[in-house]
Design a protein around this motif. Structure first.
Motif, PDB file in Angstrom:
ATOM      1  N   ILE A  80       0.845  -1.199   0.000  1.00 55.25           N
ATOM      2  CA  ILE A  80       0.000   0.000   0.000  1.00 55.25           C
ATOM      3  C   ILE A  80       0.882   1.251   0.000  1.00 55.25           C
ATOM      4  O   ILE A  80       0.656   2.179  -0.763  1.00 55.25           O
ATOM      5  CB  ILE A  80      -0.932  -0.013   1.227  1.00 55.25           C
ATOM      6  CG1 ILE A  80      -1.941  -1.147   1.070  1.00 55.25           C
ATOM      7  CG2 ILE A  80      -1.620   1.323   1.401  1.00 55.25           C
ATOM      8  CD1 ILE A  80      -2.739  -1.424   2.297  1.00 55.25           C
ATOM      9  N   PHE A  81       1.919   1.222   0.847  1.00 51.94           N
ATOM     10  CA  PHE A  81       2.812   2.386   0.905  1.00 51.94           C
ATOM     11  C   PHE A  81       3.494   2.622  -0.432  1.00 51.94           C
ATOM     12  O   PHE A  81       3.666   3.754  -0.861  1.00 51.94           O
ATOM     13  CB  PHE A  81       3.874   2.186   1.996  1.00 51.94           C
ATOM     14  CG  PHE A  81       3.409   2.589   3.345  1.00 51.94           C
ATOM     15  CD1 PHE A  81       2.647   1.725   4.114  1.00 51.94           C
ATOM     16  CD2 PHE A  81       3.695   3.836   3.867  1.00 51.94           C
ATOM     17  CE1 PHE A  81       2.190   2.088   5.369  1.00 51.94           C
ATOM     18  CE2 PHE A  81       3.243   4.218   5.120  1.00 51.94           C
ATOM     19  CZ  PHE A  81       2.496   3.330   5.870  1.00 51.94           C
ATOM     20  N   ALA A  95       2.396   1.850  -3.318  1.00 54.73           N
ATOM     21  CA  ALA A  95       1.470   2.176  -4.412  1.00 54.73           C
ATOM     22  C   ALA A  95       1.439   3.683  -4.642  1.00 54.73           C
ATOM     23  O   ALA A  95       1.042   4.150  -5.708  1.00 54.73           O
ATOM     24  CB  ALA A  95       0.073   1.666  -4.094  1.00 54.73           C
ATOM     25  N   ILE A  96       1.856   4.443  -3.633  1.00 56.90           N
ATOM     26  CA  ILE A  96       1.907   5.896  -3.779  1.00 56.90           C
ATOM     27  C   ILE A  96       3.316   6.271  -4.226  1.00 56.90           C
ATOM     28  O   ILE A  96       4.280   5.895  -3.575  1.00 56.90           O
ATOM     29  CB  ILE A  96       1.588   6.587  -2.442  1.00 56.90           C
ATOM     30  CG1 ILE A  96       0.258   6.062  -1.908  1.00 56.90           C
ATOM     31  CG2 ILE A  96       1.546   8.093  -2.604  1.00 56.90           C
ATOM     32  CD1 ILE A  96      -0.062   6.525  -0.523  1.00 56.90           C
ATOM     33  N   PRO A  97       3.466   6.989  -5.342  1.00 51.74           N
ATOM     34  CA  PRO A  97       4.808   7.372  -5.793  1.00 51.74           C
ATOM     35  C   PRO A  97       5.585   8.095  -4.691  1.00 51.74           C
ATOM     36  O   PRO A  97       4.996   8.863  -3.925  1.00 51.74           O
ATOM     37  CB  PRO A  97       4.534   8.323  -6.955  1.00 51.74           C
ATOM     38  CG  PRO A  97       3.191   7.943  -7.457  1.00 51.74           C
ATOM     39  CD  PRO A  97       2.423   7.446  -6.282  1.00 51.74           C
ATOM     40  N   LEU A 149       5.206  11.823  -4.171  1.00 54.54           N
ATOM     41  CA  LEU A 149       3.854  12.158  -3.730  1.00 54.54           C
ATOM     42  C   LEU A 149       3.701  11.858  -2.243  1.00 54.54           C
ATOM     43  O   LEU A 149       3.116  12.631  -1.483  1.00 54.54           O
ATOM     44  CB  LEU A 149       2.862  11.327  -4.541  1.00 54.54           C
ATOM     45  CG  LEU A 149       1.490  11.895  -4.696  1.00 54.54           C
ATOM     46  CD1 LEU A 149       1.558  13.228  -5.376  1.00 54.54           C
ATOM     47  CD2 LEU A 149       0.634  10.943  -5.502  1.00 54.54           C
ATOM     48  N   MET A 150       4.244  10.704  -1.837  1.00 54.83           N
ATOM     49  CA  MET A 150       4.180  10.296  -0.440  1.00 54.83           C
ATOM     50  C   MET A 150       4.878  11.326   0.428  1.00 54.83           C
ATOM     51  O   MET A 150       4.337  11.768   1.446  1.00 54.83           O
ATOM     52  CB  MET A 150       4.880   8.939  -0.304  1.00 54.83           C
ATOM     53  CG  MET A 150       4.756   8.333   1.044  1.00 54.83           C
ATOM     54  SD  MET A 150       3.052   7.869   1.318  1.00 54.83           S
ATOM     55  CE  MET A 150       3.278   6.672   2.568  1.00 54.83           C
TER      56      MET A 150
END
Lengths: 330, 293
Positions: free
Chosen positions: B133-134, B136-138, B141-142
């Motif tokens: 899940i972590f 999955a965010i670029p 962006l994170m």
């Protein structure tokens, strides 16, 4: 194939739910009360209570999250802005295509350039062409994108006056942003292509093909490139994610009206729902593109599909892990 | 001279794996160049107080926008502050963030990856699905999302970048552990009743060391790039504290008249990251010659 796609789609759902939960949970670590921030110091306790109630902040956290997700899924509604109190859905959704197109275009440029130079370097391995391409690629992956963008502006807009500095009104305005991310992405893609191509060039099946007198063109296309394609798709996918994520910086520099500029203005005005919606939209896009890449794998590599057919998703996953592991070292 | 060759051979045989790798690393000219530049940049940034005793905030109001000259090698900015001082002091922040964020994600990622790989089963599933899940965010962006939630500042910036870097470390650690945990020597250790912690630290983790070191090196470089981008957006280090990305962002409006204000800080970033990448590549080739092509 249809079953494979369906299964991958199902696997995506928990990840997306997790992503939205994670982004939603960020408001828990944000210091201060948003109502106080939005209404200012003069606001009375009653005002703040009313603001909380109207923005649904009085519910327990989990209920808030479930309501939020429910509204997105059933109505496509991303909630209301903390700053203006209006719906943010139209704003966010109308900006999505710009960011998506830009990311897609830059990824395409970097894949084409990366393949071209990567294969050239691999074929001319050890010559000055190889060294030159590698040095340029090395510099490319080390440059911060915003600085490279500014250098391009300095050269093409300020000195040569060929291209407009910023804005987004026609094809001319697309060139500099695409060049920035396209070139920088090409550097990474080229490094990957070169090493993956070299790996396969020394493979036994290539020697066999040469021994039986196969032409160079067919060996390149059929034997080497097809096998080298898997890590290349992987890097292309990573580049797309990077371009989507990096849109914030790029759009900010070139004043492109996409999700990135929306995010920056949301950050500056502390409008959390707007930031949240943009991040969720970008993360979802990246996840869907990852799925597309997975389907591409299965299309170019029959081993992936065969592994999936035999023992379900588990086998497939280990295989993908392997390619990922190999990629890291390349 | 047969005697000499024999001696040389004995010499070679006496070297450990680690010495062998270090020997290969020292032989690699590009990697050594990278290390050399990196050491120079680090020393210059650490000695910022000696090179520029007046500090990064000293304003020479009469000398605004001075181009590179003897007194101000990198010129002065809109407030008449020496760019050299601002770049050197800013480098402290950039390097600090890069190293600290990587150390942070290195520790957390190693523990998570080791636990997931070693225990397997449900623990593995929970940890790895959460990390999915972590990741999955670029990354960028994170880092933006977390640091905008936490607010600016050095510590928050480090946390934001560390969170976005953790999944990759955990994956790097987990893969080799999965491979070695079924080996006989791990089984033997278990037979003689060694504790889990001892098995993990003593018998399993050393196998992970070389891929981990390689990943960490490239992560320091990546972290610096993210950190400068965050500061460029106004999220990382807050003014008046200098930082490479923030310097570029502040000078952006003067790019037409005084391009040197943008080029020098950018050059500092690019040179640092480039030398780290050169060194990292050399390190990878030295630690794992199989992968070298």
């Amino acid at each position: 194939m249809a079953r494979y796609i369906a299964k991958r789609l199902l696997l995506m759902i928990p990840v997306l739910l997790g992503v939205t939960f994670l982004i939603f949970a960020l408001q828990l670590i944000t210091p201060g009360d948003p109502a106080r921030l939005m209404l200012g110091d003069e606001a009375t306790v009653a005002d703040i209570e009313a603001w909380h109630a109207s923005h649904g902040l009085n519910d327990p956290f989990l209920i808030q999250y479930i309501k939020y997700i429910w509204n997105i899924i059933t109505k496509g509604d991303f909630g209301i802005s903390w700053r203006t109190g209006k719906s943010i859905t139209t704003e966010v959704v109308s900006r999505w295509p710009t960011t998506f197109l830009l990311a897609l275009l830059t990824t395409a440029i970097s894949v084409i350039l990366g393949l071209l130079f990567g294969i050239t370097a691999a074929k001319k391995r050890g010559t000055w062409i190889d060294s030159l391409v590698r040095v340029i690629a090395m510099i490319g992956v080390s440059m911060p994108n915003f600085w490279f963008a500014l250098l391009l502006i300095l050269l093409f807009s300020v000195r040569l006056k060929w291209l407009p500095v910023s804005g987004f009104y026609g094809p001319k305005y697309w060139i500099l942003p695409c060049m920035t991310m396209g070139f920088l992405g090409a550097a990474g893609q080229m490094r990957m292509t070169r090493s993956s191509y070299l790996d396969n060039m020394g493979a036994d099946f290539v020697r066999t093909a040469k021994a039986k007198g196969q032409t160079e063109a067919v060996i390149t296309r059929h034997h080497i490139l097809k096998n080298a394609l898997i890590p290349i798709i992987n890097t292309a996918c990573a580049a797309f994610a990077m371009n989507m994520g990096g849109s914030t910086v790029l759009e900010q520099i070139f004043a492109i009206p996409g999700l990135g500029t929306l995010m920056v203005s949301a950050i500056n005005s502390r409008d959390f729902p707007q930031l949240r919606a943009s991040v969720i939209l970008i993360a979802t896009t990246v996840s869907v593109m990852n799925l597309v890449a997975d389907i591409l794998y299965a299309a170019v590599d029959p081993r992936v599909k065969a592994g999936f057919k035999k023992s379900g998703a588990k086998k497939k996953k280990t295989e993908k892990k392997n390619t990922e592991g190999e990629m890291k070292h390349a | 001279m047969p005697k000499n060759t024999a001696a040389a051979e004995a010499e070679v045989k006496r070297r450990s794996m680690f010495q062998e790798s270090m020997h290969r690393l020292v032989q690699n000219k590009l990697a050594m160049t990278g290390l050399f530049i990196l050491v120079i940049i680090t020393v210059l940034c650490l000695c910022a107080g000696i090179i520029c005793p007046e500090g990064y905030d000293h304003q020479d109001v009469l000398n605004k926008f001075v181009g590179p000259c003897r007194e101000y090698p990198f010129g002065t900015d809109s407030l008449g502050r020496s760019m050299l001082a601002r770049i050197l002091y800013g480098g402290r922040n950039s390097l600090k963030i890069g190293v600290m964020a990587t150390a942070f994600s290195g520790v957390v990622g190693t523990v998570l990856g080791a636990v997931a790989g070693f225990y397997g089963g449900r623990v593995d599933n929970i940890i790895m699905r959460t990390l999915d899940i972590f990741s999955a965010i670029p990354n960028m962006l994170m880092a933006i999302a977390v640091s905008s939630a936490l607010g600016g500042g050095l510590i928050n910036c480090i946390i934001a970048i560390a969170i976005s870097g953790t999944p990759q470390i955990a994956r790097t650690v987990r893969a080799p552990i999965l491979a070695v945990k079924e080996q006989e020597y791990v089984e033997a250790a278990r037979e003689i009743d060694a504790s889990d912690a001892r098995i993990i630290f003593r018998h399993v983790l050393p196998n992970v060391l070389s891929p981990l070191i390689v990943t960490l090196t490239s992560q320091v470089a990546a972290s610096i790039l993210v950190a400068t981008a965050l500061s460029f957006l106004g999220l990382g280090i807050q003014p008046p504290e200098p930082e490479w990305g923030a310097l570029i962002s502040n000078s952006r409006q003067y790019i037409r008249e005084y391009p040197f204000l943008v080029t020098f800080p950018g050059l500092a970033i690019a040179l640092t990251v480039l030398s780290m990448n050169l060194f990292g590549d050399g390190l990878r080739d030295a630690l794992d010659p199989k992968l070298k092509n």
